[in-house]
Enzyme design. Structure first.
Site, PDB file in Angstrom:
ATOM      1  N   SER A  16      -9.953   1.238   2.688  1.00 34.09           N
ATOM      2  CA  SER A  16     -10.512   0.353   1.669  1.00 34.09           C
ATOM      3  C   SER A  16      -9.714   0.427   0.382  1.00 34.09           C
ATOM      4  CB  SER A  16     -11.966   0.733   1.380  1.00 34.09           C
ATOM      5  OG  SER A  16     -12.472   0.017   0.276  1.00 34.09           O
ATOM      6  N   ASN A  17      -9.263  -0.726  -0.086  1.00 36.48           N
ATOM      7  CA  ASN A  17      -8.527  -0.778  -1.347  1.00 36.48           C
ATOM      8  C   ASN A  17      -9.402  -0.444  -2.550  1.00 36.48           C
ATOM      9  OD1 ASN A  17      -5.606  -1.848  -0.929  1.00 36.48           O
ATOM     10  ND2 ASN A  17      -6.854  -3.080   0.456  1.00 36.48           N
ATOM     11  N   SER A  26       0.788  -1.230   0.000  1.00 37.65           N
ATOM     12  CA  SER A  26       0.000   0.000   0.000  1.00 37.65           C
ATOM     13  C   SER A  26       0.823   1.285   0.000  1.00 37.65           C
ATOM     14  CB  SER A  26      -0.954   0.004   1.196  1.00 37.65           C
ATOM     15  OG  SER A  26      -1.998  -0.925   0.985  1.00 37.65           O
TER      16      SER A  26
END
Length: 364
Positions: free
Chosen positions: A154-155, A48
């Site tokens: 949230s991806n 991320s």
């Protein structure tokens, strides 16, 4: 770093910068079978941390007037986010995770709920389309109202931002980010992988999945289409420090864009902790040591963190080649592990040096 290795991480490597001085080091092995050692210059799937690169690319388009932070995402992507949701959710809400759109990963990898590695193995070479992953997230129960005071990481937000970049630039998001963020920062070993394999020297990447994979399994060969503009980048610790140093110095986006990126709100992270999150940036305050900005990231078998002090003079990037090492108790709650304490000690030493304070964990 030796302490992290002794606590159970096969290999750990890092680069720390302090006022013009640079230290690089490594401890342990890149391959538990052959004993091949890890080295500080290895490439890593940085997870991320990719989100900061994507956020910087979006902010560049904001500067050019092609994107407005408070414009509804439905203005740009009506087919992906239709109706009332598309009118309520803004670009800013995607960037700071207040959109209320859930993460698609539990639905794309359903065996994670068990947990079991079945989904991980089934999807090793699968080519996902961003639209199908976004659809999974949008179909799940919302995590809150758009623009609420507490965000939920949230991806799905970040795949939507990738689609937004492609829509406004006419170029695939990965190509735009490569040309306008990675190359602008002068990074020579950072890229979106073209296939399931990593080019250049790298470690194997071992996933334990909270004890359900024993011994941990190597997932260094993996099709990263499951995460795209949210977490697919490969980089080195040197490149990460270079990138965050230039970002905080106003050389990737303007000073006003950076100020927007540093406007934080509380966000519930994937591990349940609450972090201070801006637009693709974490804020970490360490008493007696300073305020740091950056991001952490995990993908199957690989974990990375990169933090830079707000004056850009002290920097730390650390990579490990084992993930989800905690084993659950009878209730299913992951238990504290010696690795957690060893990493805490390493982070404090790397960021604070000889003045490292004692206290509770400060890294999400």
């Amino acid at each position: 770093m030796d302490g992290v290795h002794r606590a159970g991480i096969p290999g750990v490597y890092a680069e720390v910068r302090d006022a013009g001085r640079t230290w690089r080091g490594a401890s342990g092995v890149a391959d538990v079978t052959t004993g091949r050692p890890v080295t500080p210059d290895m490439r890593q799937r940085v997870g991320s941390i990719t989100k900061t690169f994507t956020a910087a690319a979006v902010m560049q388009q904001v500067e050019q007037g092609r994107i407005r932070l408070d414009a509804p995402i439905g203005d740009h992507l009506p087919q992906l986010v239709p109706g009332e949701r598309g009118r309520k959710i803004t670009v800013r809400m995607l960037l700071n995770n207040t959109s209320g759109i859930p993460d698609y990963i539990p639905y794309a990898f359903p065996s994670l709920r068990t947990p079991s590695p079945e989904s991980l193995d089934d999807h090793r070479f699968r080519q996902f389309r961003p639209a199908e992953l976004i659809e999974l997230g949008l179909a799940a129960p919302p995590t809150g109202e758009p623009g609420g005071p507490l965000g939920v990481y949230s991806n799905t937000n970040w795949l939507l931002l990738g689609e937004l970049l492609e829509q406004v630039t006419g170029t695939p998001a990965e190509e735009y980010i490569t040309r306008n963020v990675i190359e602008r920062a002068g990074l020579r070993h950072t890229e979106f992988p073209a296939g399931p394999r990593i080019k250049g020297p790298h470690s194997r990447m071992y996933e334990a999945l909270f004890g359900s994979i024993d011994p941990p399994r190597d997932y260094s060969v993996y099709n990263m289409s499951w995460t795209g503009t949210g977490a697919a980048l490969v980089s080195t610790m040197d490149d990460l420090n270079r990138f965050y140093g230039k970002l905080l110095d106003g050389r990737i986006v303007s000073r006003s864009s950076l100020a927007e990126m540093q406007r934080t709100i509380p966000v519930i992270a994937l591990d349940g902790s609450t972090i201070q999150y801006g637009l693709g940036l974490h804020k970490v305050d360490i008493e007696g040591c300073g305020t740091f900005w950056g991001h952490d990231g995990t993908v199957w078998g690989a974990g990375t963190i990169s933090l830079t002090r707000d004056d850009a003079k002290r920097q730390m990037s650390v990579a490990v080649n084992l993930q989800r090492w905690k084993k659950p108790d009878s209730s299913g709650t992951p238990q504290h592990h010696p690795v957690d304490d060893a990493l805490e000690t390493l982070y404090r030493q790397a960021m604070c040096g000889g003045t490292a304070p004692q206290g509770p964990a400060f890294v999400s």
